[in-house]
Design an enzyme around this catalytic site. Structure first.
Site, PDB file in Angstrom:
ATOM      1  N   HIS A  82      -8.157   4.629   3.320  1.00 52.46           N
ATOM      2  CA  HIS A  82      -7.510   3.524   2.637  1.00 52.46           C
ATOM      3  C   HIS A  82      -5.740   3.392   2.966  1.00 52.46           C
ATOM      4  O   HIS A  82      -5.766   5.538   2.464  1.00 52.46           O
ATOM      5  CB  HIS A  82      -8.217   3.082   1.539  1.00 52.46           C
ATOM      6  CG  HIS A  82      -7.470   2.029   1.170  1.00 52.46           C
ATOM      7  ND1 HIS A  82      -5.897   1.327   0.371  1.00 52.46           N
ATOM      8  CD2 HIS A  82      -8.113   0.737   1.291  1.00 52.46           C
ATOM      9  CE1 HIS A  82      -5.962   0.216   0.334  1.00 52.46           C
ATOM     10  NE2 HIS A  82      -7.082   0.088   0.905  1.00 52.46           N
ATOM     11  N   THR A 101      -5.682   2.082  -6.686  1.00 49.05           N
ATOM     12  CA  THR A 101      -5.502   0.620  -7.265  1.00 49.05           C
ATOM     13  C   THR A 101      -6.915  -0.092  -7.638  1.00 49.05           C
ATOM     14  O   THR A 101      -6.723  -0.697  -8.614  1.00 49.05           O
ATOM     15  CB  THR A 101      -3.713   0.150  -7.178  1.00 49.05           C
ATOM     16  OG1 THR A 101      -4.279  -0.332  -5.848  1.00 49.05           O
ATOM     17  CG2 THR A 101      -2.959   1.237  -6.980  1.00 49.05           C
ATOM     18  N   GLU A 158      -3.307   3.167   1.379  1.00 51.39           N
ATOM     19  CA  GLU A 158      -2.668   3.983  -0.069  1.00 51.39           C
ATOM     20  C   GLU A 158      -3.496   5.013  -0.378  1.00 51.39           C
ATOM     21  O   GLU A 158      -1.842   5.911  -0.546  1.00 51.39           O
ATOM     22  CB  GLU A 158      -3.571   3.043  -0.876  1.00 51.39           C
ATOM     23  CG  GLU A 158      -2.747   3.316  -2.196  1.00 51.39           C
ATOM     24  CD  GLU A 158      -3.789   2.012  -3.777  1.00 51.39           C
ATOM     25  OE1 GLU A 158      -3.552   1.453  -3.525  1.00 51.39           O
ATOM     26  OE2 GLU A 158      -4.311   2.541  -4.782  1.00 51.39           O
ATOM     27  N   SER A 164      -9.753  -4.905   0.383  1.00 56.21           N
ATOM     28  CA  SER A 164     -10.897  -3.981  -0.683  1.00 56.21           C
ATOM     29  C   SER A 164     -11.183  -5.072  -2.234  1.00 56.21           C
ATOM     30  O   SER A 164     -11.346  -4.614  -2.158  1.00 56.21           O
ATOM     31  CB  SER A 164      -9.583  -2.767  -0.730  1.00 56.21           C
ATOM     32  OG  SER A 164     -10.653  -1.659  -2.019  1.00 56.21           O
ATOM     33  N   ASN A 165      -9.552  -4.898  -2.425  1.00 53.25           N
ATOM     34  CA  ASN A 165      -9.281  -6.075  -3.644  1.00 53.25           C
ATOM     35  C   ASN A 165     -10.599  -6.825  -3.870  1.00 53.25           C
ATOM     36  O   ASN A 165     -11.585  -7.152  -4.136  1.00 53.25           O
ATOM     37  CB  ASN A 165      -8.266  -6.466  -3.406  1.00 53.25           C
ATOM     38  CG  ASN A 165      -8.073  -6.471  -5.274  1.00 53.25           C
ATOM     39  OD1 ASN A 165      -8.774  -8.599  -5.698  1.00 53.25           O
ATOM     40  ND2 ASN A 165      -6.836  -6.589  -5.530  1.00 53.25           N
ATOM     41  N   HIS A 168       1.076  -1.814  -0.251  1.00 50.21           N
ATOM     42  CA  HIS A 168       0.098  -0.393  -0.176  1.00 50.21           C
ATOM     43  C   HIS A 168       0.666   0.864  -0.337  1.00 50.21           C
ATOM     44  O   HIS A 168       0.776   2.633  -0.280  1.00 50.21           O
ATOM     45  CB  HIS A 168      -0.812   0.082   1.084  1.00 50.21           C
ATOM     46  CG  HIS A 168      -1.904  -1.026   1.169  1.00 50.21           C
ATOM     47  ND1 HIS A 168      -3.167  -1.362   0.216  1.00 50.21           N
ATOM     48  CD2 HIS A 168      -2.222  -1.262   2.281  1.00 50.21           C
ATOM     49  CE1 HIS A 168      -3.869  -1.863   0.280  1.00 50.21           C
ATOM     50  NE2 HIS A 168      -3.624  -2.320   1.622  1.00 50.21           N
TER      51      HIS A 168
HETATM   52 FE1  F3S Z   1      -0.323  -3.288  -6.745  1.00 50.36          FE
HETATM   53 FE2  F3S Z   1      -3.043  -4.111  -7.615  1.00 50.36          FE
HETATM   54 FE3  F3S Z   1      -1.064  -5.602  -6.506  1.00 50.36          FE
HETATM   55  S1  F3S Z   1      -1.611  -2.267  -6.823  1.00 50.36           S
HETATM   56  S2  F3S Z   1      -0.776  -4.429  -4.490  1.00 50.36           S
HETATM   57  S3  F3S Z   1      -0.982  -4.792  -7.824  1.00 50.36           S
HETATM   58  S4  F3S Z   1      -3.512  -5.587  -6.428  1.00 50.36           S
END
Ligand code: F3S
Length: 722
Positions: free
Chosen positions: A125, A164, A127, A221-222, A75
């Site tokens: 967040h 991201t 990040e 989050s992903n 992050h």
């Molecule tokens: Fe980087 Fe995307 Fe993973 S920003 S940490 S590759 S989800």
């Protein structure tokens, strides 16, 4: 049942890099702590594994000792963290994902050029916090959604960047609103390629599946975004944080099941889930087609930052899936098989399990005893049960374990017994760990918290090493095979039974033995065989007692009489003085007339001094018996606290009076001539005195005491009271 596995699975390249960095750091610095700000990745299983190797996740850099090792997670962190790390001489390993690093740089550069920077994402967040922390000049505005964007004022030149892990649709909707709010808006779609690909695959997969399982942490989050996308197309979507068999059972009913992972979910977890689900009959496993990213699109643009790493990730995924598919049909990790022992060496046992290659059981996976000779406990041709640990240990061998099968059986038997209420297990203290003690109950590792070892506070846990324990189970985590037990609970139950028996066996008037456990200002608590009773200070002696410690001390074994029982309040009143001889009853024998004793002056009165011979007996030296010459004032000769030698003149146990003489002792100690002179002088002096000064000793002690010192008289009565 058909299982469809998403092509984009396992760690994304950013997370993979962070985990590898942590593993390398921990391996290169054995015994040292490696710190991370926040959770390294959002996956409790992986974090628990890294923590067991020495990783500690903290909230603030101030929690990290100077000169320690710190890993910055994917992050990223604000610039300030790097400065502070430098000041604290912290060895820093930066695993900020290259996609995030690129956004930090963009935000900083645009802001420095006078652009207003819009960051679409969640303000809290890490990040987003990290990206903002790199902008030293200019304005950064975090926009969560279109509602927030609508409330903004008008801006001149501006740029919009994305968190991201944002969904592309959400980002584009916010961009549309921002376009209305600015004269000129540069759009930088910084949603990472790994995220985009997974989200696109989620969209496709969820349209063709009856059920979608998203493997990952609910905090990620992903993972959350993948869940939301799947939910739009499929009614039955579930986020799973582990491969718990019982949960998987629910989804093994048929139809098409899609399996996806968040970016923080390791491949092995997916492999475990697929392996478990594919154990069901008529199950086929299929890998979905690779998601294409159209050249020239914004997603493709964003990919440029991470193309190389993404390609490597993809290749690794393909390799993994190929190897996985090859072995899936025959054997799986965790599968229990029966095999035949074909060879035994000093360090391993080779077993034919009917697979294309034989399996090997290392000594450590056969027995817990490091000194055991394998040939003594197993023989060629023996049929044994084994668990597949790794289908391929890296050298093409199947790694097996016999111990795990035995452990599992021991576990199952243990769980069955532990389910019986009130079951008490015998064990022995083995090892001190943070917060408690490790022991083994019938071969099952068990944790006993320090607070559960004893009824009293335990100062040194090492005292329990090698000692027998009697334990009852407090908690069993069947998934993690963790057991927490308590000895305190067993002791409490025993104590309560014992107490009940004691309460049933004692009666008022009983004389029982006890041990003084605790002294207070108001009395002593005495253990009479498992329960405590109180001897009140007034019940300790026949006379007045200043403090219980004057009569008894902790640890004394004494006889006490039960004076009162209150079962409801669990209170027992005890007496001690009743069992002691009355002091005045034997005073004549202990202080015969003419004997010389020592005492302490405790009180002065105009007609003499009271001397304490023992805690409950005072005697009086009349003023005429204080000295060899005439005494005008008592305080001219003695003061309170003096220790004096006195001769007993008379003892009256009935009236509780003892008359004492200091003068007689002094005369007896003089040489004969000097004594004769003193007696003559005394006689002469007495002759010249008025008759009225002569007060009989005993009368003076009672008559004048009350007259001059009523409050003292009261205490004197108390002291001589029975
Ligand atoms: Fe980087 Fe995307 Fe993973 S920003 S940490 S590759 S989800």
């Amino acid at each position: 049942m058909e299982i469809k596995i998403a092509k984009e699975s396992g760690f994304c390249f950013g997370v993979k890099k962070a985990v590898e960095c942590a593993e390398t750091m921990l391996a290169d610095h054995p015994g040292e702590t490696v710190y991370c700000l926040g959770e390294l990745i959002h996956n409790p299983l992986v974090i628990a594994d890294l923590e067991s190797k020495g990783l500690i996740c903290v909230d603030s850099i101030e929690d990290i000792p100077d000169e320690a090792i710190l890993i910055i997670r994917a992050h990223g962190e604000p610039e300030e963290t790097y400065k502070r790390a430098k000041e604290k001489k912290i060895k820093l390993f930066d695993s900020t994902c290259s996609c995030v690093r690129s956004i930090q740089k963009k935000a900083r550069d645009y802001a420095a050029q006078g652009y207003t920077v819009f960051l679409v994402g969640k303000a809290s967040h890490p990040e987003i916090v990290g990206i903002k922390g790199w902008v030293n000049e200019g304005e950064v505005i975090v926009v969560k959604n279109t509602e927030e964007a609508t409330t903004l004022k008008h801006f001149e030149k501006s740029v919009v960047l994305a968190q991201t892990t944002l969904q592309n649709d959400q980002f584009m909707e916010v961009v549309q609103v921002l376009k209305e709010k600015t004269d000129s808006l540069i759009v930088e779609n910084t949603i990472c390629a790994a995220t985009t690909k997974r989200q696109e695959e989620a969209e496709e997969l969820s349209k063709i599946c009856d059920t979608v399982l998203v493997l990952g942490s609910k905090k990620s989050s992903n993972t959350q975004k993948i869940y939301e996308i799947c939910k739009k197309n499929c009614q039955n979507v579930q986020v799973l944080e582990n491969s718990d068999e019982r949960i998987l059972e629910k989804f093994s009913t048929g139809g098409i099941i899609g399996i996806m992972t968040g970016a923080s979910t390791p491949s092995w977890m997916m492999m475990e889930v697929v392996a478990r689900m594919s154990e069901h009959e008529n199950t086929t496993v299929d890998e979905t087609t690779k998601t294409a990213v159209e050249p020239g699109t914004e997603a493709a643009q964003a990919m440029s930052e991470s193309d190389a790493a993404a390609a490597a990730e993809e290749a690794a995924n393909n390799e993994f899936m190929e190897a996985f598919e090859k072995t899936l049909v025959r054997i799986r990790n965790g599968q229990v098989l029966t095999g035949t022992v074909v060879q035994i060496t000093d360090d391993e046992v080779c077993v034919n399990i009917g697979y294309k290659s034989d399996g090997f059981i290392p000594r450590s996976e056969f027995s817990d005893d490091p000194d055991v000779k394998l040939k003594d406990i197993v023989h060629e041709g023996d049929e044994i049960e084994v668990e597949v640990v790794k289908v391929n240990d890296g050298d093409g061998n199947v790694l097996l374990s016999h111990k795990r099968v035995l452990d599992k059986k021991a576990w199952d038997e243990f769980v069955e017994k532990a389910d019986v209420e009130g079951q008490v297990f015998d064990a022995t203290g083995k090892e001190v760990v943070k917060g408690g003690l490790i022991t083994y109950i019938e071969g099952v590792r068990t944790f006993v918290p320090a607070s559960q070892l004893s009824l009293r506070y335990v100062e040194n846990l090492n005292d329990f090493i090698g000692q027998p324990l009697r334990l009852t189970i407090l908690e069993i985590d069947r998934n993690k095979r963790r057991v927490v037990a308590s000895q305190k609970k067993v002791l409490q139950e025993e104590e309560s039974v014992k107490k009940k028996q004691i309460w049933e066996s004692i009666h008022e008037g009983d004389i029982v033995k006890g041990i003084v456990r605790r002294l207070t200002d108001f009395g002593a608590f005495v253990d009479i065989g498992g329960i405590d009773g109180l001897v009140h200070v007034t019940e300790m002696a026949w006379g007045r007692v200043k403090h219980p410690s004057d009569i008894m001390k902790v640890g004394d074994e004494i006889d006490v009489i039960i004076k009162g029982l209150d079962p409801e309040r669990e209170r027992i009143s005890l007496g001690y003085r009743e069992l002691q001889p009355k002091p005045w009853a034997s005073a004549s024998e202990r202080y015969p007339e003419g004997s010389v004793v020592e005492g302490k002056v405790v009180r002065l009165v105009p007609f003499g001094a009271f001397v304490s011979l023992e805690p409950t007996i005072d005697g009086l030296i009349h003023i005429s018996q204080l000295d060899t010459s005439r005494v005008a004032k008592v305080e001219d000769v003695v003061k309170e606290g003096d220790i004096v030698k006195v001769k007993v003149l008379s003892v009256d146990p009935e009236a509780k009076r003892i008359s004492l003489s200091r003068k007689e002792v002094l005369l007896d100690e003089m040489p004969p001539e000097e004594k004769a002179e003193a007696v003559a002088a005394e006689n002469k002096s007495e002759d010249s005195q008025e008759e009225s000064v002569e007060v009989p000793v005993a009368e003076a002690a009672t008559a004048t005491l009350a007259e001059f010192f009523p409050e003292m008289d009261e205490s004197a009565e108390e002291k001589t009271e029975e």
